[in-house]
Design a protein around this motif. Structure first.
Motif, PDB file in Angstrom:
ATOM      1  N   ALA A 390      -7.013   4.551 -45.796  1.00 13.02           N
ATOM      2  CA  ALA A 390      -8.475   4.445 -45.850  1.00 13.02           C
ATOM      3  C   ALA A 390      -9.181   5.637 -45.227  1.00 13.02           C
ATOM      4  O   ALA A 390     -10.393   5.777 -45.385  1.00 13.02           O
ATOM      5  CB  ALA A 390      -8.929   3.166 -45.144  1.00 13.02           C
ATOM      6  N   LEU A 391      -8.461   6.517 -44.535  1.00 13.33           N
ATOM      7  CA  LEU A 391      -9.105   7.696 -43.958  1.00 13.33           C
ATOM      8  C   LEU A 391      -9.717   8.580 -45.031  1.00 13.33           C
ATOM      9  O   LEU A 391     -10.632   9.352 -44.760  1.00 13.33           O
ATOM     10  CB  LEU A 391      -8.095   8.500 -43.131  1.00 13.33           C
ATOM     11  N   GLU A 392      -9.207   8.480 -46.257  1.00 13.97           N
ATOM     12  CA  GLU A 392      -9.744   9.268 -47.367  1.00 13.97           C
ATOM     13  C   GLU A 392     -10.403   8.372 -48.424  1.00 13.97           C
ATOM     14  O   GLU A 392     -10.464   8.732 -49.594  1.00 13.97           O
ATOM     15  CB  GLU A 392      -8.626  10.087 -47.996  1.00 13.97           C
ATOM     16  N   ASP A 393     -10.893   7.234 -48.003  1.00  8.60           N
ATOM     17  CA  ASP A 393     -11.552   6.319 -48.930  1.00  8.60           C
ATOM     18  C   ASP A 393     -12.737   7.018 -49.608  1.00  8.60           C
ATOM     19  O   ASP A 393     -13.459   7.796 -48.965  1.00  8.60           O
ATOM     20  CB  ASP A 393     -12.045   5.082 -48.175  1.00  8.60           C
ATOM     21  N   PRO A 394     -12.954   6.778 -50.898  1.00  8.10           N
ATOM     22  CA  PRO A 394     -14.069   7.460 -51.587  1.00  8.10           C
ATOM     23  C   PRO A 394     -15.447   7.073 -51.072  1.00  8.10           C
ATOM     24  O   PRO A 394     -16.404   7.820 -51.270  1.00  8.10           O
ATOM     25  CB  PRO A 394     -13.892   7.036 -53.056  1.00  8.10           C
ATOM     26  N   ARG A 395     -15.574   5.930 -50.417  1.00 13.68           N
ATOM     27  CA  ARG A 395     -16.878   5.509 -49.908  1.00 13.68           C
ATOM     28  C   ARG A 395     -17.027   5.923 -48.451  1.00 13.68           C
ATOM     29  O   ARG A 395     -16.192   5.583 -47.599  1.00 13.68           O
ATOM     30  CB  ARG A 395     -17.044   4.001 -50.040  1.00 13.68           C
ATOM     31  N   ARG A 396     -18.093   6.662 -48.166  1.00 16.99           N
ATOM     32  CA  ARG A 396     -18.314   7.153 -46.808  1.00 16.99           C
ATOM     33  C   ARG A 396     -18.498   6.014 -45.817  1.00 16.99           C
ATOM     34  O   ARG A 396     -18.062   6.110 -44.666  1.00 16.99           O
ATOM     35  CB  ARG A 396     -19.552   8.048 -46.802  1.00 16.99           C
ATOM     36  N   ALA A 397     -19.135   4.914 -46.244  1.00 13.61           N
ATOM     37  CA  ALA A 397     -19.351   3.788 -45.336  1.00 13.61           C
ATOM     38  C   ALA A 397     -18.024   3.198 -44.863  1.00 13.61           C
ATOM     39  O   ALA A 397     -17.879   2.806 -43.703  1.00 13.61           O
ATOM     40  CB  ALA A 397     -20.189   2.715 -46.020  1.00 13.61           C
ATOM     41  N   VAL A 398     -17.034   3.143 -45.768  1.00 12.68           N
ATOM     42  CA  VAL A 398     -15.719   2.622 -45.383  1.00 12.68           C
ATOM     43  C   VAL A 398     -15.044   3.567 -44.397  1.00 12.68           C
ATOM     44  O   VAL A 398     -14.464   3.138 -43.389  1.00 12.68           O
ATOM     45  CB  VAL A 398     -14.843   2.413 -46.632  1.00 12.68           C
ATOM     46  N   ARG A 399     -15.105   4.863 -44.672  1.00 16.17           N
ATOM     47  CA  ARG A 399     -14.500   5.834 -43.747  1.00 16.17           C
ATOM     48  C   ARG A 399     -15.140   5.746 -42.369  1.00 16.17           C
ATOM     49  O   ARG A 399     -14.448   5.839 -41.341  1.00 16.17           O
ATOM     50  CB  ARG A 399     -14.646   7.253 -44.300  1.00 16.17           C
ATOM     51  N   ALA A 400     -16.462   5.568 -42.329  1.00 10.82           N
ATOM     52  CA  ALA A 400     -17.141   5.486 -41.031  1.00 10.82           C
ATOM     53  C   ALA A 400     -16.668   4.278 -40.233  1.00 10.82           C
ATOM     54  O   ALA A 400     -16.443   4.358 -39.018  1.00 10.82           O
ATOM     55  CB  ALA A 400     -18.654   5.412 -41.246  1.00 10.82           C
ATOM     56  N   VAL A 401     -16.488   3.132 -40.900  1.00  7.22           N
ATOM     57  CA  VAL A 401     -15.991   1.939 -40.212  1.00  7.22           C
ATOM     58  C   VAL A 401     -14.587   2.179 -39.674  1.00  7.22           C
ATOM     59  O   VAL A 401     -14.265   1.827 -38.528  1.00  7.22           O
ATOM     60  CB  VAL A 401     -16.008   0.730 -41.170  1.00  7.22           C
ATOM     61  N   VAL A 402     -13.735   2.806 -40.480  1.00  6.52           N
ATOM     62  CA  VAL A 402     -12.353   3.063 -40.059  1.00  6.52           C
ATOM     63  C   VAL A 402     -12.328   3.975 -38.839  1.00  6.52           C
ATOM     64  O   VAL A 402     -11.609   3.721 -37.866  1.00  6.52           O
ATOM     65  CB  VAL A 402     -11.560   3.678 -41.227  1.00  6.52           C
TER      66      VAL A 402
END
Length: 528
Positions: A390-402
């Motif tokens: 998930a560190l390279e998830d296409p959605r920035r919101a997901v990356r920020a949570v991680v």
């Protein structure tokens, strides 16, 4: 620009007392945009130039928001204004004079401020309202008296529209700490409530700006108690800022007995409104809205969930973890609520890991982010593969949570992968990796800061400069702190390329010089 003013401007830029920001500004030779330069030129120029310079000053001030006047003027050396300048300003055309005299009311010289206020009263131009409101809380008694006299003249003329337009300055009077001007603020509110200004308030209630609408609703808040239609109109406002204020106020009045109204507020589409209702909810009547509160305890908003559980703590709340397990099992064929997954992550046991892990690859970004955060809370070791992916998830919101979750996880879980991402090509991924790797502010952060300086993206390099400044302020004087052997090996590879950087922004130049000396000392680099 006039040739005689061009020579003066060159002289101004060369003055030793001028700040570095003034000297580095790229002035247009047509007209300078710096307010301090314009004032200085106005003082040095002759009568032929002053009128043109005053028009430029007026144009600059008309373009500024009233709330920024004080901050805008604070750095302009306005103490250079003299009382004689007030008389000169007053001689200009009304549209120019009101701005120049308003500028004089921001001077550090109390005599200049007082004279400028009296001149504004004589001028009687509608634009002087904002400048008078700023000076009602002045620290000098004589200036406050002149501002109060100007206010009397202002209210006699009737300037409700201007007061609403400058509502931020009216509300500022309610927060002034140096003197008590609450009675002045109350007087202005009472003035606006007069029947003759009702039309102006109605215009404010449909303004495009939410802050203006909120100011008007607060002005007529007493009418909300006895007029249900007006109250419902306020609760239908399109901005959560207004609805949140109205909702919190409703629960302090007799309208709190209307269970249907309170239920509607608890179901508002904005989490900000629901949170305000939860904070103001009468604790003795919690049982009336128990079902709604239980649903809010499973909300997608973390703030709402926490508040709802806090309100229900003495009302025999259900087992929310068991409730979430049941709902997730029933949703196996469809999409669950992100709040169910987040709640199970907060209140569940390690055995619930599989229940949330099945959702880490869900197409919905909100569900994916909630599942990743819950999995990391329930079992860090088993969550590692999904987190790294998930560190390279296409959605920035997901990356920020991680990344937020990883800052509280063991560094060995994610450091190696974060260092790889820091050398990648995506600017957003680089910034996230750099922010996480440098959060410790110890020697382990330094290699990441050097990697950030060598990154291709300007935004990543800017973040690295800010990190170096923060690191230097925290660790620069602690001589007993030393890097580990592993950190030293990594520094030895990066430092020869990074130490030659000459493009440090002026704000970080001093920190960069100290940072270089510190690393040269640790790595044994001879001084040039």
């Amino acid at each position: 620009m006039l040739p005689r003013l061009e020579a003066l401007l060159i002289e101004f830029q060369a003055r030793p007392h001028a700040s570095a920001r003034w000297r580095s500004n790229a002035y247009e030779w047509d007209w300078p945009d710096n307010l301090g330069a314009l004032l200085w030129l106005h003082a040095q120029g002759d009568e032929r130039d002053r009128a043109e310079l005053a028009e430029r000053l007026a144009e600059q001030l008309r373009a500024e928001e009233p709330r920024s006047w004080m901050a805008y003027a604070a750095n302009q050396r306005l103490w250079n204004l003299e009382r004689a300048d007030v008389a000169i300003f007053e001689s200009y055309a009304a549209d120019v004079a009101v701005e120049c005299l308003g500028l004089a009311t921001l001077s550090a010289n109390g005599f200049v401020r007082e004279d400028a206020l009296r001149a504004l009263v004589r001028l009687a131009h509608p634009r002087f309202v904002g400048y008078v409101l700023l000076r009602l809380g002045d620290w000098v008694v004589q200036v406050r008296s002149a501002a109060a006299a100007a206010l009397d003249a202002l209210l006699e003329r009737g300037v409700a529209g201007e007061l609403i337009a400058h509502h931020g300055l009216v509300e500022r009077l309610e927060r002034v700490g140096r003197v008590d001007v609450s009675t002045v603020a109350a007087r202005l509110r009472a003035h606006l409530r007069e029947p003759r200004w009702r039309e102006a308030l109605e215009v404010g209630l449909v303004s495009e700006r939410a802050t203006t609408r909120l100011f008007c609703w607060r002005t007529i808040e007493a009418e909300l108690d006895g007029d249900r239609a007006l109250l419902e109109r306020a609760l239908r406002d399109r901005d959560p800022l207004v609805r949140a204020w109205v909702a919190a106020r409703v629960l302090t009045t007799s309208a709190a007995d209307d269970a249907q109204l309170v239920r509607a507020l608890l179901r508002d589409r904005a989490s900000r409104v629901r949170a305000c209702v939860l904070r103001a909810l009468p604790r003795e009547r919690v049982d009336v809205w128990r079902d709604e509160l239980c649903e809010l305890a499973l909300s997608d908003s973390a703030n709402v969930r926490e508040l709802a559980r806090f309100v229900l703590r003495h009302a025999n709340p259900p087992d929310f973890a068991a409730l979430c397990r049941a709902r997730l099992e029933s949703a196996s064929g469809g999409a669950p609520r992100a709040g169910w997954i987040a709640t199970l992550g907060e209140l569940g046991a390690p055995s619930d890991f599989e229940r949330v892990a099945v959702w880490v690859d869900h197409p919905g970004a909100r569900i994916r982010a909630a599942a990743l955060a819950a999995a990391l809370r329930l079992d860090r070791t088993r969550a590692e593969p999904a987190i790294v992916r998930a560190l390279e998830d296409p959605r920035r919101a997901v990356r920020a949570v991680v990344w937020r979750c990883l800052r509280h996880a063991p560094r060995e879980l994610w450091t190696a992968r974060a260092e790889e991402l820091l050398r990648g090509s995506d600017a957003g991924v680089q910034r996230n990796a750099l922010a996480a790797l440098t959060a410790t502010r110890d020697w382990r952060a330094v290699p990441a800061l050097l990697e950030g300086l060598l990154a291709p993206h300007e935004s990543t390099r800017t973040l690295a400069w800010q990190g170096i400044d923060a690191w230097q302020r925290r660790n620069g004087t602690r001589g007993w702190l030393r890097p580990s052997d592993d950190v030293k090996r990594r520094l030895a590879m990066l430092w020869p390329r990074a130490r030659e950087r000459r493009d440090a922004p002026p704000a970080f130049a001093n920190a960069w010089d100290n940072f270089r000396r510190k690393l040269d000392e640790e790595l044994g680099v001879p001084r040039a």
